[in-house]
Design a protein around this motif. Sequence first.
Motif: not given
Length: 184
Positions: A92-115
């Motif tokens: 689940f941790n590994l999946t969340s890492i890939f999910l956050v990176n995918a959402l950032i690369s798609q522009g859905i999430l902004d690159t930030s210190v939080f992520w």
Amino acid sequence: MFGFADIIKFLISFFVILPIVTLIHLSGHIFFVTLFGGLEKKIVIGCGTKVFSFWNIEIRKYYFWNGACEFKSLRHDNRFTNTLIYLGGSLFNLTSIFLVNALISQGILDTSVFWYQFVYFSFYILFLSLFPMYFSDGSPSDGKAAVLTLKNQHEKKISDDIQFMKMEEQNKTKERSRDRFSGD
């Protein structure tokens, strides 16, 4: 240089992000416990005295420090299912890492210190849980428990963050509770 803004980032990371990452990790264990017919499941976030609980999640006083999941039995109980339960948190941790990176690369999430901190702490938990070692209390890491299970050398069904209560232990606990309340 480490300044005031960095202290605020650290506090947010430690008191907000780390517990979220821990919850994701423990949810991975509980997911597989549920998938394999586990009963009386509970996630415990933190340590110390219980502050409150909702659903099957219990929040402790020091919510930012560690966590555990508990269950009492499995319908499908074998080396394969137990190994997946031990590795579920890391998956689940590994999946969340890939999910956050995918959402950032798609522009859905902004690159930030939080992520950035979210991914950092996810890798931290992932590494420490998979590293095959025993902790100071004698409990194995998830990785060590998975290896022992695959070798058929692990009988207790516990790791640093998974607690399995056998039916005999449950009955003893119930008997002690009854004795305490009946005045014997």
